[in-house]
Design a protein around this motif. Structure first.
Motif, PDB file in Angstrom:
ATOM      1  N   SER A  75       0.445   5.895  -0.558  1.00 57.92           N
ATOM      2  CA  SER A  75      -0.048   7.121  -0.924  1.00 57.92           C
ATOM      3  C   SER A  75       0.915   8.124  -0.728  1.00 57.92           C
ATOM      4  CB  SER A  75      -1.162   7.310   0.338  1.00 57.92           C
ATOM      5  OG  SER A  75      -0.422   7.407   1.774  1.00 57.92           O
ATOM      6  N   ASN A 117      -0.088  11.286  -0.102  1.00 55.27           N
ATOM      7  CA  ASN A 117      -0.588  12.408   0.831  1.00 55.27           C
ATOM      8  C   ASN A 117      -1.682  11.385   1.650  1.00 55.27           C
ATOM      9  OD1 ASN A 117       0.921  14.845   0.289  1.00 55.27           O
ATOM     10  ND2 ASN A 117      -0.637  14.939  -1.550  1.00 55.27           N
ATOM     11  N   VAL A 118      -2.928  11.867   1.887  1.00 60.50           N
ATOM     12  CA  VAL A 118      -3.894  11.372   2.561  1.00 60.50           C
ATOM     13  C   VAL A 118      -4.579  10.167   1.735  1.00 60.50           C
ATOM     14  CG1 VAL A 118      -5.920  11.398   3.804  1.00 60.50           C
ATOM     15  CG2 VAL A 118      -4.304  13.338   4.039  1.00 60.50           C
ATOM     16  N   ASN A 119      -4.842  10.608   0.600  1.00 62.48           N
ATOM     17  CA  ASN A 119      -5.503   9.431  -0.506  1.00 62.48           C
ATOM     18  C   ASN A 119      -4.697   8.378  -0.995  1.00 62.48           C
ATOM     19  OD1 ASN A 119      -7.910  11.249  -0.243  1.00 62.48           O
ATOM     20  ND2 ASN A 119      -7.140  12.424  -2.137  1.00 62.48           N
ATOM     21  N   PRO A 120      -4.877   7.124  -0.806  1.00 66.04           N
ATOM     22  CA  PRO A 120      -4.335   6.042  -1.347  1.00 66.04           C
ATOM     23  C   PRO A 120      -4.066   5.981  -2.694  1.00 66.04           C
ATOM     24  CG  PRO A 120      -6.134   5.295  -0.142  1.00 66.04           C
ATOM     25  CD  PRO A 120      -6.167   6.634  -0.074  1.00 66.04           C
ATOM     26  N   VAL A 121      -2.767   5.672  -3.300  1.00 66.91           N
ATOM     27  CA  VAL A 121      -2.779   5.502  -4.619  1.00 66.91           C
ATOM     28  C   VAL A 121      -2.824   3.994  -4.824  1.00 66.91           C
ATOM     29  CG1 VAL A 121      -1.191   5.740  -6.538  1.00 66.91           C
ATOM     30  CG2 VAL A 121      -1.415   7.563  -4.912  1.00 66.91           C
ATOM     31  N   THR A 155      -3.367   0.170  -3.017  1.00 67.11           N
ATOM     32  CA  THR A 155      -3.940  -0.328  -1.569  1.00 67.11           C
ATOM     33  C   THR A 155      -4.101  -2.140  -1.952  1.00 67.11           C
ATOM     34  OG1 THR A 155      -5.398   1.471  -1.714  1.00 67.11           O
ATOM     35  CG2 THR A 155      -6.027  -0.473  -0.351  1.00 67.11           C
ATOM     36  N   SER A 200      -3.873   5.711 -12.597  1.00 67.11           N
ATOM     37  CA  SER A 200      -4.388   4.883 -11.734  1.00 67.11           C
ATOM     38  C   SER A 200      -3.285   4.091 -10.954  1.00 67.11           C
ATOM     39  CB  SER A 200      -5.057   3.419 -12.626  1.00 67.11           C
ATOM     40  OG  SER A 200      -4.082   2.874 -13.310  1.00 67.11           O
ATOM     41  N   SER A 236       0.865  -1.361   0.056  1.00 68.10           N
ATOM     42  CA  SER A 236       0.087  -0.019   0.139  1.00 68.10           C
ATOM     43  C   SER A 236       0.993   1.182  -0.180  1.00 68.10           C
ATOM     44  CB  SER A 236      -0.961   0.131   1.273  1.00 68.10           C
ATOM     45  OG  SER A 236      -1.688  -1.036   1.265  1.00 68.10           O
TER      46      SER A 236
END
Length: 75
Positions: free
Chosen positions: A10, A12-16, A18, A38, A8
């Motif tokens: 990311s 920043n805060v939003n995961p790229v 997972t 994506s 996993s």
């Protein structure tokens, strides 16, 4: 040969990326496909060791791939 387990990542805060897991054997080919943005390039950069992992592990020939904070380059 290559073993990616529960990766996993990311920026920043939003995961790229997972919970990505896969493995390949010697002389085996895989394809990474997806829409623009994506995470294909990010996945390759993480596997290459350009970024530090937040969770998961990557092994190449039983050697763990670690990010830049684990690889001191003296110049």
């Amino acid at each position: 040969m290559l073993n990616v387990k529960n990766l996993s990542f990311s920026y920043n805060v939003n995961p790229v990326l997972t919970a990505i897991s896969f493995s390949t054997n010697l002389c085996e080919h895989i394809s990474i496909i997806g829409e623009s943005g994506s995470g294909k390039s990010t996945l390759l950069k993480v596997i290459y060791g350009e970024y530090d992992l937040k969770s998961g592990s990557i092994f190449l020939n039983k050697n763990e791939i670690l990010g830049p904070s684990f690889n001191l380059v003296v110049g």
